[in-house]
Design a protein around this motif. Structure first.
Motif, PDB file in Angstrom:
ATOM      1  N   UNK A  72      91.250  53.809 -77.532  1.00 42.32           N
ATOM      2  CA  UNK A  72      91.682  52.537 -78.104  1.00 42.32           C
ATOM      3  C   UNK A  72      91.115  51.339 -77.370  1.00 42.32           C
ATOM      4  N   UNK A  73      90.258  51.575 -76.391  1.00 41.72           N
ATOM      5  CA  UNK A  73      89.794  50.491 -75.540  1.00 41.72           C
ATOM      6  C   UNK A  73      88.338  50.122 -75.830  1.00 41.72           C
ATOM      7  N   UNK A  74      87.981  48.836 -75.611  1.00 42.42           N
ATOM      8  CA  UNK A  74      86.618  48.377 -75.914  1.00 42.42           C
ATOM      9  C   UNK A  74      85.625  48.625 -74.798  1.00 42.42           C
ATOM     10  N   UNK A  75      85.867  49.637 -73.991  1.00 38.96           N
ATOM     11  CA  UNK A  75      84.969  49.989 -72.894  1.00 38.96           C
ATOM     12  C   UNK A  75      84.936  51.505 -72.786  1.00 38.96           C
ATOM     13  N   UNK A  76      84.045  52.005 -71.972  1.00 38.68           N
ATOM     14  CA  UNK A  76      83.971  53.442 -71.722  1.00 38.68           C
ATOM     15  C   UNK A  76      84.269  53.695 -70.249  1.00 38.68           C
ATOM     16  N   UNK A  77      85.269  54.534 -69.980  1.00 39.69           N
ATOM     17  CA  UNK A  77      85.552  54.887 -68.593  1.00 39.69           C
ATOM     18  C   UNK A  77      84.459  55.810 -68.067  1.00 39.69           C
ATOM     19  N   UNK A  78      84.136  55.652 -66.792  1.00 34.33           N
ATOM     20  CA  UNK A  78      83.089  56.447 -66.173  1.00 34.33           C
ATOM     21  C   UNK A  78      83.675  57.223 -65.006  1.00 34.33           C
ATOM     22  N   UNK A  79      82.854  58.068 -64.389  1.00 32.64           N
ATOM     23  CA  UNK A  79      83.361  58.998 -63.395  1.00 32.64           C
ATOM     24  C   UNK A  79      84.040  58.373 -62.200  1.00 32.64           C
ATOM     25  N   UNK A  80      83.707  57.136 -61.865  1.00 35.52           N
ATOM     26  CA  UNK A  80      84.299  56.490 -60.690  1.00 35.52           C
ATOM     27  C   UNK A  80      85.483  55.599 -61.040  1.00 35.52           C
ATOM     28  N   UNK A  81      85.848  55.512 -62.329  1.00 35.08           N
ATOM     29  CA  UNK A  81      86.965  54.668 -62.745  1.00 35.08           C
ATOM     30  C   UNK A  81      88.299  55.371 -62.566  1.00 35.08           C
ATOM     31  N   UNK A  82      89.352  54.567 -62.444  1.00 30.83           N
ATOM     32  CA  UNK A  82      90.721  55.063 -62.495  1.00 30.83           C
ATOM     33  C   UNK A  82      91.346  54.540 -63.784  1.00 30.83           C
ATOM     34  N   UNK A  83      91.395  55.348 -64.842  1.00 29.43           N
ATOM     35  CA  UNK A  83      91.904  54.869 -66.124  1.00 29.43           C
ATOM     36  C   UNK A  83      93.350  54.376 -66.059  1.00 29.43           C
ATOM     37  N   UNK A  84      94.101  54.808 -65.048  1.00 27.27           N
ATOM     38  CA  UNK A  84      95.498  54.395 -64.940  1.00 27.27           C
ATOM     39  C   UNK A  84      95.702  53.080 -64.219  1.00 27.27           C
ATOM     40  N   UNK A  85      94.642  52.515 -63.663  1.00 30.14           N
ATOM     41  CA  UNK A  85      94.771  51.268 -62.914  1.00 30.14           C
ATOM     42  C   UNK A  85      95.014  50.098 -63.846  1.00 30.14           C
ATOM     43  N   UNK A  86      96.053  49.329 -63.558  1.00 34.07           N
ATOM     44  CA  UNK A  86      96.379  48.174 -64.376  1.00 34.07           C
ATOM     45  C   UNK A  86      95.485  46.992 -64.022  1.00 34.07           C
ATOM     46  N   UNK A  87      95.193  46.121 -64.984  1.00 41.51           N
ATOM     47  CA  UNK A  87      94.376  44.945 -64.694  1.00 41.51           C
ATOM     48  C   UNK A  87      95.094  43.986 -63.770  1.00 41.51           C
ATOM     49  N   UNK A  88      94.345  43.242 -62.986  1.00 36.01           N
ATOM     50  CA  UNK A  88      94.938  42.268 -62.080  1.00 36.01           C
ATOM     51  C   UNK A  88      94.976  40.894 -62.729  1.00 36.01           C
ATOM     52  N   UNK A  89      95.862  40.019 -62.270  1.00 34.94           N
ATOM     53  CA  UNK A  89      95.876  38.658 -62.812  1.00 34.94           C
ATOM     54  C   UNK A  89      94.536  37.987 -62.557  1.00 34.94           C
ATOM     55  N   UNK A  90      94.086  37.210 -63.503  1.00 32.93           N
ATOM     56  CA  UNK A  90      92.812  36.533 -63.356  1.00 32.93           C
ATOM     57  C   UNK A  90      92.150  36.352 -64.701  1.00 32.93           C
ATOM     58  N   UNK A  91      91.129  35.510 -64.708  1.00 28.63           N
ATOM     59  CA  UNK A  91      90.424  35.175 -65.944  1.00 28.63           C
ATOM     60  C   UNK A  91      88.981  35.622 -65.847  1.00 28.63           C
ATOM     61  N   UNK A  92      88.549  36.388 -66.829  1.00 24.22           N
ATOM     62  CA  UNK A  92      87.155  36.775 -66.947  1.00 24.22           C
ATOM     63  C   UNK A  92      86.566  36.171 -68.208  1.00 24.22           C
ATOM     64  N   UNK A  93      85.374  35.653 -68.098  1.00 25.87           N
ATOM     65  CA  UNK A  93      84.676  35.037 -69.223  1.00 25.87           C
ATOM     66  C   UNK A  93      83.428  35.847 -69.530  1.00 25.87           C
ATOM     67  N   UNK A  94      83.215  36.172 -70.804  1.00 30.37           N
ATOM     68  CA  UNK A  94      82.072  36.971 -71.229  1.00 30.37           C
ATOM     69  C   UNK A  94      81.166  36.143 -72.129  1.00 30.37           C
TER      70      UNK A  94
END
Length: 377
Positions: free
Chosen positions: A6-28
């Motif tokens: 359901x996510x707009x990214x692909x998890x990779x071998x070094x990711x932790x899928x259970x990690x919650x996002x941190x407060x902050x602003x990202x601009x794309x």
């Protein structure tokens, strides 16, 4: 955390899928050649006026968006971030250099010179960026904060290659700390549109890499000659490095949409180019739909605005007047590094400004004061 599907990214071998996002602003900032470069300049101007740009923790870009992002990065420490005369300052420091770039065609000449003369097409693009925008600046000239990430695609590993001040890296190949790569080369790699401007290459030494920083490809030849293509090949919204890290995600999309063709060309060159566009369109559409779903379900906060958006969809009575017939025509500007008229430059910047404002006030901060006019006349 929702499941990966359901996510707009692909998890990779070094990711932790259970990690919650941190407060902050990202601009794309997406790709899209000069069209996106100018559209994003307008969006950044509105973000600067509102004070939101100053709050950004990370600015991630691909392709045409990287041209604009790199200019902003070099000017960051000279900007006052004062709301008084903010428009005039930002236009002078950031928008005008970008408009000067848009007065020069650099793709066609680079292709011809790369074919007929010594040197690669990519090297010609690097020289043009050095001449018109970045000089001899390197990644070490970027500010420490916010983190600017310029994204390219590693053709060898089929993964994202990130350029930034602290490191450049590919999760499979590894990381090079404090890279001395020129900003012009990083942007050229990020905007190496296939098939004609791609690839760009990095000549490295295995000793440049931080030991054991790669997942499975930290070895020759991956560590000695890195072959890169346009960042939009892997991530055409520049979303990956922001979405995995921050709760608030703002996306400016100056990319295109593949139009129907009644009689597609059948020769291998033009047919291959058409297929590449179809693939890009599908990837962009999937990421867009999943991004919007993440806003709707509360996985992320923020807003999206695009060059093909109908501003009426934001349902703001005080949005700047942008008839869809006008903006749709702007969205059809070819994805080239080709000179644009002064009028077309102005209109693309004004449109980026207006639709960014509408997106911010509708979905991000309704308390923002509406602008009374376009920035450029």
């Amino acid at each position: 955390m929702k499941d990966q599907g359901s996510l707009p990214i692909e998890f990779i071998g070094t990711d932790d899928p259970g990690q919650e996002p941190e407060p902050g602003i990202g601009l794309c900032l997406s790709g899209g050649g000069y069209r996106a470069m100018l559209f994003h300049a307008g969006s950044l101007l509105r973000l600067y006026e509102t004070g939101i740009l100053k709050q950004a923790d990370r600015i991630s870009s691909v392709s045409g968006g990287s041209i604009t992002s790199a200019v902003l990065a070099l000017k960051w420490d000279t900007l006052s971030f004062n709301t008084v005369d903010a428009r005039q300052e930002f236009v002078r420091e950031v928008v005008e250099p970008i408009r000067n770039m848009a007065r020069h065609t650099i793709d066609a000449g680079s292709i011809i010179e790369g074919v007929l003369l010594l040197g690669s097409i990519s090297n010609k693009i690097v020289s043009a960026y050095e001449k018109h925008l970045y000089g001899e600046a390197t990644l070490q000239d970027l500010p420490d904060a916010p983190r600017f990430v310029i994204n390219a695609t590693n053709v060898q590993s089929a993964a994202l290659w990130r350029f930034s001040k602290p490191y450049m890296r590919d999760w499979r190949v590894g990381a090079v700390k404090n890279p001395q790569v020129t900003l012009a080369l990083a942007v050229a790699a990020s905007s190496a549109f296939p098939p004609v401007l791609s690839p760009a290459t990095l000549e490295l030494d295995e000793a440049d890499f931080e030991p054991n920083s790669g997942y499975d490809l930290q070895r020759e030849p991956f560590t000695s000659r890195v072959v890169l293509s346009d960042g939009g090949v892997y991530d055409n919204l520049g979303l990956e490095t922001v979405w995995k890290r921050y709760k608030t995600v703002l996306v400016s999309d100056g990319g295109g949409k593949t139009q129907p063709e009644e009689e597609p060309k059948t020769d291998w060159a033009r047919h291959s180019y058409r297929i590449l566009n179809v693939i890009d369109n599908q990837v962009r559409s999937l990421r867009y739909r999943q991004l919007i779903a993440s806003y709707q379900t509360g996985i992320r906060e923020g807003t999206y605005w695009g060059i093909r958006t109908d501003i009426a969809d934001y349902e703001l009575a005080d949005a700047l007047p942008c008839p869809f017939e006008w903006t749709d025509e702007l969205a059809k500007t070819p994805t080239r590094l080709k000179r644009l008229s002064e009028e077309r430059q102005r209109d693309l910047i004004n449109w980026g400004y207006a639709v960014c404002d509408a997106g911010l006030r509708r979905y991000y901060d309704p308390s923002l004061t509406a602008p009374t006019d376009f920035p450029l006349h």
